[in-house]
Design an enzyme around this catalytic site. Structure first.
Site, PDB file in Angstrom:
ATOM      1  N   SER A  48       0.861  -1.189   0.000  1.00  0.00           N
ATOM      2  CA  SER A  48       0.000   0.000   0.000  1.00  0.00           C
ATOM      3  C   SER A  48       0.892   1.232   0.000  1.00  0.00           C
ATOM      4  O   SER A  48       2.038   1.192   0.470  1.00  0.00           O
ATOM      5  CB  SER A  48      -0.885   0.008   1.245  1.00  0.00           C
ATOM      6  N   TYR A  64      -1.392  -0.471  10.548  1.00  0.00           N
ATOM      7  CA  TYR A  64      -1.468  -0.781   9.119  1.00  0.00           C
ATOM      8  C   TYR A  64      -0.232  -0.285   8.377  1.00  0.00           C
ATOM      9  O   TYR A  64       0.377  -1.021   7.588  1.00  0.00           O
ATOM     10  CB  TYR A  64      -2.730  -0.144   8.537  1.00  0.00           C
ATOM     11  N   LYS A  70       2.621  -2.566   6.299  1.00  0.00           N
ATOM     12  CA  LYS A  70       2.932  -2.436   4.881  1.00  0.00           C
ATOM     13  C   LYS A  70       4.405  -2.077   4.668  1.00  0.00           C
ATOM     14  O   LYS A  70       5.027  -2.512   3.689  1.00  0.00           O
ATOM     15  CB  LYS A  70       2.017  -1.413   4.228  1.00  0.00           C
TER      16      LYS A  70
END
Length: 241
Positions: A133, A146, A150
């Site tokens: 991402s 998150y 990533k």
């Protein structure tokens, strides 16, 4: 791109980018083994595409290792499974952080390890694409777990590319920006939320799932034979602005 005679494992295959990737792969001749937590999603995917499905909790390391072994042999792998738990950094819970890392990073490492060991044992070449991402590059508020996951996935991609390249296994990652899955479309098409992000996007629109899936297929294919260790943003120029 033709994938006749190839078998591809796709995690997170039930929805969004993973599901569109399965659809495109089967349209172009691949046999797909779909991994998802939702049996209902797997059943509908099998009916639509013929993909063979395995229900698995990718947060469970032992179960992930066992199910991946059952899914073999395969020629290619797409690690697309991912979750997010939104919490401000000062309020982030230990269990939230651990859960996100387990699904987003550890499961990709486990699935890739089991897959790659089998390729090496068979002296077969292959390709892996990890779905990262732009959160790997940016520090979005409330996304600490998150973004960390990533960033870790991109680091893992580089190590895997370095170690598996001599065995004929290429490893790359894609880093989508905002992608209009069914859930994301509801949130990001609202002008008050999506407007500022679109204003920073030179192409002037958000990605559709097919935009990302097409790049995944390219990286799997022989057309990308000299690409490994790359993290490729699919963001309409967002990071360039």
């Amino acid at each position: 791109m033709n994938f006749e005679g190839k078998t591809v494992i796709v995690t997170g295959a039930g929805k969004g980018i993973g599901r569109r990737t399965v659809e495109l792969l089967t349209q172009r001749g691949a046999k797909v083994v779909a991994l998802s937590r939702s049996q209902a999603d797997l059943d509908s995917l099998a009916a639509e595409t013929g993909a063979r499905g395995f229900s698995v909790d990718l947060g469970n390391a032992a179960e992930t290792r066992r199910i991946t072994a059952e899914a073999l042999p395969a020629d290619m792998l797409v690690n697309c499974a991912g979750i997010n738990i939104l919490e401000p950094f000062l309020e982030m819970k230990d269990e939230s952080f651990d859960t996100v890392q387990a699904v987003n990073v550890r499961s990709a490492a486990i699935v890739s390890q089991v897959f790659a060991r089998d390729l090496v044992a068979r002296k077969a070449k292959g390709a892996i694409v990890n779905v990262s991402s732009i959160s790997s590059f940016l520090g979005f508020r409330d996304h600490a777990a998150y973004c960390a996951s990533k960033g870790a996935m991109d680091g893992l991609t580089r190590v895997m590319a370095n170690e598996l390249g001599p065995h004929g296994i290429r490893v790359n990652s894609v880093a989508p920006g905002i992608t209009l899955t069914d859930l994301a479309r509801v949130a990001w098409e609202a002008p008050e939320k999506g407007g500022p992000m679109l204003a920073r996007t030179p192409i002037g629109r958000f990605a559709e799932t097919e935009d990302v899936a097409e790049v995944i297929l390219f990286l799997l294919s022989d057309a990308a034979a000299m690409l490994t260790g790359v993290t490729l943003p699919i963001d309409g120029g967002f990071l360039a602005n």
